[in-house]
Design an enzyme around this catalytic site. Structure first.
Site, PDB file in Angstrom:
ATOM      1  N   SER A   1       3.247  -0.113 -11.194  1.00  0.00           N
ATOM      2  CA  SER A   1       3.053  -1.005 -10.700  1.00  0.00           C
ATOM      3  C   SER A   1       2.828  -2.569 -10.772  1.00  0.00           C
ATOM      4  O   SER A   1       2.091  -3.129 -11.578  1.00  0.00           O
ATOM      5  CB  SER A   1       1.099  -0.236  -9.686  1.00  0.00           C
ATOM      6  OG  SER A   1       1.198  -1.313  -9.258  1.00  0.00           O
TER       7      SER A   1
ATOM      8  N   HIS B   1       6.572   1.278  -8.157  1.00  0.00           N
ATOM      9  CA  HIS B   1       5.439   1.387  -7.090  1.00  0.00           C
ATOM     10  C   HIS B   1       5.467  -0.527  -6.980  1.00  0.00           C
ATOM     11  O   HIS B   1       5.019  -1.095  -7.313  1.00  0.00           O
ATOM     12  CB  HIS B   1       4.529   1.936  -8.307  1.00  0.00           C
ATOM     13  CG  HIS B   1       3.351   2.122  -6.811  1.00  0.00           C
ATOM     14  ND1 HIS B   1       3.403   2.971  -5.703  1.00  0.00           N
ATOM     15  CD2 HIS B   1       2.223   1.636  -6.258  1.00  0.00           C
ATOM     16  CE1 HIS B   1       2.707   3.228  -5.292  1.00  0.00           C
ATOM     17  NE2 HIS B   1       1.716   1.772  -5.328  1.00  0.00           N
TER      18      HIS B   1
ATOM     19  N   ASP C   1       3.393  -2.212  -4.132  1.00  0.00           N
ATOM     20  CA  ASP C   1       2.311  -1.716  -3.751  1.00  0.00           C
ATOM     21  C   ASP C   1       2.115  -3.284  -2.523  1.00  0.00           C
ATOM     22  O   ASP C   1       1.767  -4.257  -2.176  1.00  0.00           O
ATOM     23  CB  ASP C   1       0.875  -2.565  -4.136  1.00  0.00           C
ATOM     24  CG  ASP C   1       0.610  -0.720  -4.937  1.00  0.00           C
ATOM     25  OD1 ASP C   1       0.763  -0.006  -4.229  1.00  0.00           O
ATOM     26  OD2 ASP C   1       0.340  -1.397  -6.002  1.00  0.00           O
TER      27      ASP C   1
ATOM     28  N   MET D   1      -0.065  -5.046   1.233  1.00  0.00           N
ATOM     29  CA  MET D   1      -1.786  -4.627   1.219  1.00  0.00           C
ATOM     30  C   MET D   1      -1.548  -5.946   2.265  1.00  0.00           C
ATOM     31  O   MET D   1      -0.694  -6.917   2.390  1.00  0.00           O
ATOM     32  CB  MET D   1      -2.323  -5.179   0.507  1.00  0.00           C
ATOM     33  CG  MET D   1      -2.700  -4.402  -0.954  1.00  0.00           C
ATOM     34  SD  MET D   1      -4.177  -4.460  -2.254  1.00  0.00           S
ATOM     35  CE  MET D   1      -3.108  -3.593  -3.673  1.00  0.00           C
TER      36      MET D   1
ATOM     37  N   HIS E   1       4.182   1.965  -1.479  1.00  0.00           N
ATOM     38  CA  HIS E   1       3.212   2.364  -1.001  1.00  0.00           C
ATOM     39  C   HIS E   1       2.418   1.393   0.223  1.00  0.00           C
ATOM     40  O   HIS E   1       1.943   0.129  -0.088  1.00  0.00           O
ATOM     41  CB  HIS E   1       1.884   2.047  -2.198  1.00  0.00           C
ATOM     42  CG  HIS E   1       1.063   2.809  -2.279  1.00  0.00           C
ATOM     43  ND1 HIS E   1      -0.316   2.735  -2.673  1.00  0.00           N
ATOM     44  CD2 HIS E   1      -0.040   3.254  -1.203  1.00  0.00           C
ATOM     45  CE1 HIS E   1      -1.511   3.208  -2.250  1.00  0.00           C
ATOM     46  NE2 HIS E   1      -1.135   3.071  -0.905  1.00  0.00           N
TER      47      HIS E   1
ATOM     48  N   MET F   1      -0.700  -0.388   2.342  1.00  0.00           N
ATOM     49  CA  MET F   1      -2.038   0.025   2.255  1.00  0.00           C
ATOM     50  C   MET F   1      -1.723  -0.938   3.624  1.00  0.00           C
ATOM     51  O   MET F   1      -2.323  -2.111   3.173  1.00  0.00           O
ATOM     52  CB  MET F   1      -2.552  -0.459   0.839  1.00  0.00           C
ATOM     53  CG  MET F   1      -2.551   1.052   0.421  1.00  0.00           C
ATOM     54  SD  MET F   1      -2.236  -0.377  -1.852  1.00  0.00           S
ATOM     55  CE  MET F   1      -0.825  -0.472  -1.870  1.00  0.00           C
TER      56      MET F   1
ATOM     57  N   MET G   1      -4.607   8.678  -3.969  1.00  0.00           N
ATOM     58  CA  MET G   1      -5.801   7.336  -4.945  1.00  0.00           C
ATOM     59  C   MET G   1      -6.349   8.312  -5.950  1.00  0.00           C
ATOM     60  O   MET G   1      -7.540   8.532  -5.528  1.00  0.00           O
ATOM     61  CB  MET G   1      -6.094   6.540  -3.883  1.00  0.00           C
ATOM     62  CG  MET G   1      -5.116   5.784  -3.228  1.00  0.00           C
ATOM     63  SD  MET G   1      -3.422   4.408  -3.885  1.00  0.00           S
ATOM     64  CE  MET G   1      -5.346   3.814  -4.298  1.00  0.00           C
TER      65      MET G   1
ATOM     66  N   PHE H   1      -6.596  -3.009  -5.053  1.00  0.00           N
ATOM     67  CA  PHE H   1      -7.353  -4.103  -5.757  1.00  0.00           C
ATOM     68  C   PHE H   1      -6.560  -3.161  -7.839  1.00  0.00           C
ATOM     69  O   PHE H   1      -7.132  -2.246  -7.878  1.00  0.00           O
ATOM     70  CB  PHE H   1      -8.501  -4.224  -6.677  1.00  0.00           C
ATOM     71  CG  PHE H   1      -8.367  -5.500  -4.754  1.00  0.00           C
ATOM     72  CD1 PHE H   1      -8.528  -6.712  -5.196  1.00  0.00           C
ATOM     73  CD2 PHE H   1      -9.596  -4.844  -4.221  1.00  0.00           C
ATOM     74  CE1 PHE H   1      -9.019  -7.318  -4.267  1.00  0.00           C
ATOM     75  CE2 PHE H   1     -10.395  -5.260  -3.787  1.00  0.00           C
ATOM     76  CZ  PHE H   1     -10.007  -6.671  -3.627  1.00  0.00           C
ATOM     77  N   GLY H   2      -5.721  -3.809  -9.110  1.00  0.00           N
ATOM     78  CA  GLY H   2      -5.710  -2.868  -9.570  1.00  0.00           C
ATOM     79  C   GLY H   2      -6.604  -3.569 -10.490  1.00  0.00           C
ATOM     80  O   GLY H   2      -7.545  -3.776 -10.194  1.00  0.00           O
TER      81      GLY H   2
ATOM     82  N   ASP I   1      -2.141   7.310  -8.064  1.00  0.00           N
ATOM     83  CA  ASP I   1      -2.473   5.509  -8.722  1.00  0.00           C
ATOM     84  C   ASP I   1      -3.640   5.774  -8.308  1.00  0.00           C
ATOM     85  O   ASP I   1      -4.764   5.872  -7.977  1.00  0.00           O
ATOM     86  CB  ASP I   1      -1.813   5.658  -7.182  1.00  0.00           C
ATOM     87  CG  ASP I   1      -1.352   3.309  -7.328  1.00  0.00           C
ATOM     88  OD1 ASP I   1      -2.169   3.225  -7.822  1.00  0.00           O
ATOM     89  OD2 ASP I   1      -1.165   3.218  -6.242  1.00  0.00           O
ATOM     90  N   GLY I   2      -3.953   4.375  -9.714  1.00  0.00           N
ATOM     91  CA  GLY I   2      -5.726   3.988  -9.485  1.00  0.00           C
ATOM     92  C   GLY I   2      -6.582   4.119 -10.781  1.00  0.00           C
ATOM     93  O   GLY I   2      -6.447   5.399 -10.997  1.00  0.00           O
ATOM     94  N   GLY I   3      -6.279   3.218 -11.742  1.00  0.00           N
ATOM     95  CA  GLY I   3      -6.871   3.480 -13.327  1.00  0.00           C
ATOM     96  C   GLY I   3      -6.029   4.590 -14.426  1.00  0.00           C
ATOM     97  O   GLY I   3      -6.702   5.412 -14.992  1.00  0.00           O
TER      98      GLY I   3
HETATM   99  C1  DX5 Z   1      -4.323  -0.244  -6.184  1.00  0.00           C
HETATM  100  C2  DX5 Z   1      -2.877  -0.324  -5.815  1.00  0.00           C
HETATM  101  C3  DX5 Z   1      -2.651   0.389  -7.213  1.00  0.00           C
HETATM  102  C4  DX5 Z   1      -2.896  -0.463  -7.873  1.00  0.00           C
HETATM  103  C5  DX5 Z   1      -3.000   0.520  -9.232  1.00  0.00           C
HETATM  104  O1  DX5 Z   1      -4.744  -0.145  -4.191  1.00  0.00           O
HETATM  105  O2  DX5 Z   1      -1.991   0.815  -5.100  1.00  0.00           O
HETATM  106  O3  DX5 Z   1      -0.825   0.869  -6.729  1.00  0.00           O
HETATM  107  O4  DX5 Z   1      -1.864  -1.437  -8.262  1.00  0.00           O
HETATM  108  O5  DX5 Z   1      -3.556  -0.649 -10.604  1.00  0.00           O
HETATM  109  P1  DX5 Z   1      -3.933  -0.359 -11.747  1.00  0.00           P
HETATM  110  O6  DX5 Z   1      -3.427   0.792 -12.245  1.00  0.00           O
HETATM  111  O7  DX5 Z   1      -4.757  -0.918 -12.706  1.00  0.00           O
HETATM  112  O8  DX5 Z   1      -5.473   0.629 -11.153  1.00  0.00           O
HETATM  113 ZN    ZN Z   2      -0.348   1.610  -4.774  1.00  0.00          ZN
END
Ligand code: DX5
Ligand code: ZN
Length: 223
Positions: A16, A41, A43, A45, A74, A76, A145, A151-152, A178-180
């Site tokens: 990402s 990926h 993102d 937003m 993606h 959002m 998700m 947020f990352g 995606d996420g964590g």
């Molecule tokens: C969150 C995004 C993710 C984000 C993941 O809303 O969709 O793609 O970048 O970040 P990490 O891998 O740090 O959780």
């Molecule tokens: Zn994403």
């Protein structure tokens, strides 16, 4: 370009770029590719659907000149309808929309596919998988998700492992998570049926070559 339709049963990594260094974006993507990444990926937003504002299409052409990997967007954003055609024109391979933000999901998926892109639905952590049951024939992948979008660097929500399992009971479509996602959480998700591992902070917290490789190998270790 087709990505999801040719995935088969492989497990792959997708950086990402949200967590990348934007002053060195192309190089950061190339480093993840060197570590085995096969998809980027992207993102987007809008500060409405999620409380954050990130990159839009202006970034895409710069990436295209500098790298070969397919790009998966993606979205959002609220009312993604207006963005579908521009993203298609910008040459993304696939894009996912959040069904929570879409009134006419069937129509939007058909527009994505008619533009030659593969279409995905991205589910918030508490969104029931059944919300997309009737959309399955119009989808090429499902994104589960494992944090709240926006947020990352957030903490992985452990219940999402069972959610991946539930989605895989409903469909054979490939599941992206995606996420964590880290070398610790990737194996749990792959064991449950996930195939595309999106990771931002875990890749860019250190050397993207070795960090990307670690996550992919950890995911594949349970196959
Ligand atoms: C969150 C995004 C993710 C984000 C993941 O809303 O969709 O793609 O970048 O970040 P990490 O891998 O740090 O959780
Ligand atoms: Zn994403």
């Amino acid at each position: 370009m087709v990505f999801w339709g040719e995935l088969g049963d492989r497990v792959v990594g997708a950086p990402s770029i949200l967590a990348a260094d934007f002053a060195n974006l192309a190089e950061d993507v190339r480093r993840a590719e060197e570590g085995g990444a096969e998809l980027v990926h992207f993102d987007a937003m809008d500060n409405h659907f999620v409380p954050n504002l990130t990159i839009g299409l202006v970034v895409r052409p710069s990436l295209e000149e500098e790298m070969d990997l397919p790009v998966d967007a993606h979205l959002m954003v609220d009312n993604p309808d207006n963005l579908i055609q521009p993203f298609i024109a910008a040459g993304v391979t696939s894009m996912s929309v959040q069904p929570e933000a879409v009134t006419h999901l069937h129509r939007i998926l058909e527009v994505i596919r008619a533009g030659g892109c593969e279409a995905g639905a991205a589910l918030n952590p508490t969104t029931q998988p059944e919300l997309i049951e009737w959309a399955l024939p119009y989808l090429d992948y499902v994104l589960v998700m494992s944090v709240n979008p926006g947020f990352g660097g957030q903490t992985f929500i452990p219940e999402m492992v069972d959610k991946v399992r539930r989605v895989k009971e409903m469909t054979d479509l490939p599941v992206q998570v995606d996420g964590g996602i880290t070398a610790e959480t990737a194996p749990l998700m792959v064991e449950a049926g996930a195939q595309v591992l999106v990771a931002g902070s875990a890749v860019y917290k250190g050397d993207p070559v070795s960090e990307m490789r670690k996550i992919i190998e950890a995911g594949r270790s349970v196959l």
